[in-house]
Scaffold this motif. Structure first.
Motif, PDB file in Angstrom:
ATOM      1  N   LEU A  10       1.151 -16.778   6.033  1.00 22.24           N
ATOM      2  CA  LEU A  10       0.400 -17.033   4.802  1.00 22.24           C
ATOM      3  C   LEU A  10      -0.853 -16.163   4.740  1.00 22.24           C
ATOM      4  N   VAL A  11      -1.554 -16.027   5.840  1.00 24.79           N
ATOM      5  CA  VAL A  11      -2.750 -15.185   5.875  1.00 24.79           C
ATOM      6  C   VAL A  11      -2.384 -13.742   5.526  1.00 24.79           C
TER       7      VAL A  11
ATOM      8  N   TYR B  40      -2.274  -9.279   1.666  1.00 25.76           N
ATOM      9  CA  TYR B  40      -1.420  -8.327   0.963  1.00 25.76           C
ATOM     10  C   TYR B  40      -1.551  -8.498  -0.558  1.00 25.76           C
ATOM     11  N   ASP B  41      -1.487  -9.739  -1.017  1.00 28.57           N
ATOM     12  CA  ASP B  41      -1.587 -10.018  -2.451  1.00 28.57           C
ATOM     13  C   ASP B  41      -2.953  -9.615  -2.998  1.00 28.57           C
ATOM     14  N   ALA B  42      -4.009  -9.947  -2.276  1.00 30.24           N
ATOM     15  CA  ALA B  42      -5.361  -9.586  -2.725  1.00 30.24           C
ATOM     16  C   ALA B  42      -5.536  -8.068  -2.757  1.00 30.24           C
ATOM     17  N   THR B  43      -4.986  -7.392  -1.764  1.00 35.69           N
ATOM     18  CA  THR B  43      -5.063  -5.932  -1.729  1.00 35.69           C
ATOM     19  C   THR B  43      -4.340  -5.327  -2.931  1.00 35.69           C
ATOM     20  N   LEU B  44      -3.128  -5.823  -3.196  1.00 31.82           N
ATOM     21  CA  LEU B  44      -2.382  -5.329  -4.352  1.00 31.82           C
ATOM     22  C   LEU B  44      -3.131  -5.578  -5.655  1.00 31.82           C
ATOM     23  N   ARG B  45      -3.683  -6.778  -5.769  1.00 34.38           N
ATOM     24  CA  ARG B  45      -4.310  -7.174  -7.021  1.00 34.38           C
ATOM     25  C   ARG B  45      -5.620  -6.426  -7.279  1.00 34.38           C
ATOM     26  N   TYR B  46      -6.463  -6.323  -6.256  1.00 28.21           N
ATOM     27  CA  TYR B  46      -7.797  -5.759  -6.476  1.00 28.21           C
ATOM     28  C   TYR B  46      -7.878  -4.250  -6.277  1.00 28.21           C
ATOM     29  N   LEU B  47      -7.047  -3.693  -5.445  1.00 28.59           N
ATOM     30  CA  LEU B  47      -7.105  -2.246  -5.233  1.00 28.59           C
ATOM     31  C   LEU B  47      -6.129  -1.477  -6.106  1.00 28.59           C
ATOM     32  N   PHE B  48      -4.989  -2.092  -6.427  1.00 29.74           N
ATOM     33  CA  PHE B  48      -3.964  -1.380  -7.165  1.00 29.74           C
ATOM     34  C   PHE B  48      -3.632  -2.028  -8.509  1.00 29.74           C
ATOM     35  N   SER B  49      -4.347  -3.064  -8.876  1.00 27.33           N
ATOM     36  CA  SER B  49      -4.130  -3.791 -10.134  1.00 27.33           C
ATOM     37  C   SER B  49      -2.667  -4.204 -10.321  1.00 27.33           C
ATOM     38  N   GLU B  50      -2.030  -4.582  -9.251  1.00 25.58           N
ATOM     39  CA  GLU B  50      -0.651  -5.052  -9.270  1.00 25.58           C
ATOM     40  C   GLU B  50      -0.645  -6.516  -8.832  1.00 25.58           C
ATOM     41  N   GLY B  51       0.341  -7.241  -9.305  1.00 26.02           N
ATOM     42  CA  GLY B  51       0.443  -8.638  -8.891  1.00 26.02           C
ATOM     43  C   GLY B  51       1.877  -9.109  -8.994  1.00 26.02           C
TER      44      GLY B  51
ATOM     45  N   LEU C 260       4.938 -18.099  -3.598  1.00 23.65           N
ATOM     46  CA  LEU C 260       5.315 -18.185  -2.192  1.00 23.65           C
ATOM     47  C   LEU C 260       4.112 -18.616  -1.340  1.00 23.65           C
ATOM     48  N   GLN C 261       2.939 -18.120  -1.684  1.00 19.18           N
ATOM     49  CA  GLN C 261       1.729 -18.534  -0.968  1.00 19.18           C
ATOM     50  C   GLN C 261       1.502 -20.034  -1.121  1.00 19.18           C
ATOM     51  N   TRP C 262       1.657 -20.539  -2.338  1.00 19.14           N
ATOM     52  CA  TRP C 262       1.484 -21.974  -2.566  1.00 19.14           C
ATOM     53  C   TRP C 262       2.546 -22.765  -1.821  1.00 19.14           C
ATOM     54  N   HIS C 263       3.772 -22.277  -1.795  1.00 21.36           N
ATOM     55  CA  HIS C 263       4.838 -22.976  -1.080  1.00 21.36           C
ATOM     56  C   HIS C 263       4.550 -23.005   0.423  1.00 21.36           C
ATOM     57  N   PHE C 264       4.091 -21.890   0.964  1.00 20.32           N
ATOM     58  CA  PHE C 264       3.755 -21.859   2.390  1.00 20.32           C
ATOM     59  C   PHE C 264       2.607 -22.821   2.694  1.00 20.32           C
ATOM     60  N   PHE C 265       1.643 -22.861   1.800  1.00 14.27           N
ATOM     61  CA  PHE C 265       0.528 -23.796   1.964  1.00 14.27           C
ATOM     62  C   PHE C 265       1.046 -25.235   1.955  1.00 14.27           C
TER      63      PHE C 265
END
Length: 161
Positions: free
Chosen positions: A22-23, A28-39, A46-51
């Motif tokens: 999950l970490v 990975y998700d934050a990197t995609l979202r903030y550096l590459f504007s992808e999501g 999946l993050q919520w499910h793992f949580f």
């Protein structure tokens, strides 16, 4: 009764692995979202499910290690025999009834989700939502088993004091 502790122990290894995963997913998700504007909706779900998995499968472990929430203002000052009595009372009149209620209610909830083949309503979301929902009765069954083990252990100690 040791098999209950073994199940709880090995599930703690599973949850530790899922937490580490999950970490990595969050980074990975934050990197995609903030550096590459992808999501990705699926990645976020999946993050919520793992949580969910980590929380649900950790309840019995928390009970086993006496790390659950409790008001310790008075409890810490009690004798060991009174502490055991409080534990036994809590097991019988709070934890077990609550766990059985959650199991009873959640079985219909999971059955309906399975029958409908419930999936995310978001485009790109995850299918098979019933899988994660099935962890609710499973986790509370583990809570019941762990509670029964703790009840027997505490009752034996209480009787010996």
């Amino acid at each position: 009764m040791n098999f209950i502790d073994a199940i709880t122990k090995y599930l703690s290894y599973v949850t530790a692995f899922i937490m580490a995963t999950l970490v990595v997913l969050v980074v990975y998700d934050a990197t995609l979202r903030y550096l590459f504007s992808e999501g990705s909706t699926a990645l976020q779900e999946l993050q919520w499910h793992f949580f969910d998995v980590v929380i649900l499968l950790s309840i019995a472990y928390t009970l086993k290690h006496n790390a659950h929430v409790r008001v310790d203002i008075f409890y810490d000052k009690f004798s060991r025999k009174k502490q055991l009595f409080v534990n036994i009372f809590a097991y019988l009149f709070f934890i077990l009834p609550f766990a059985f209620l959650i199991i009873y209610i959640s079985l219909g909830f999971v059955e309906m989700s399975f029958a409908q083949n419930e999936a995310s309503s978001d485009p790109g979301g995850l299918p098979y939502r019933w899988i994660i929902k099935s962890l609710i009765p499973l986790s509370f069954t583990l809570v019941v088993l762990q509670t029964l083990k703790e009840l027997v252990t505490d009752f034996r100690e209480w009787r010996s004091l």
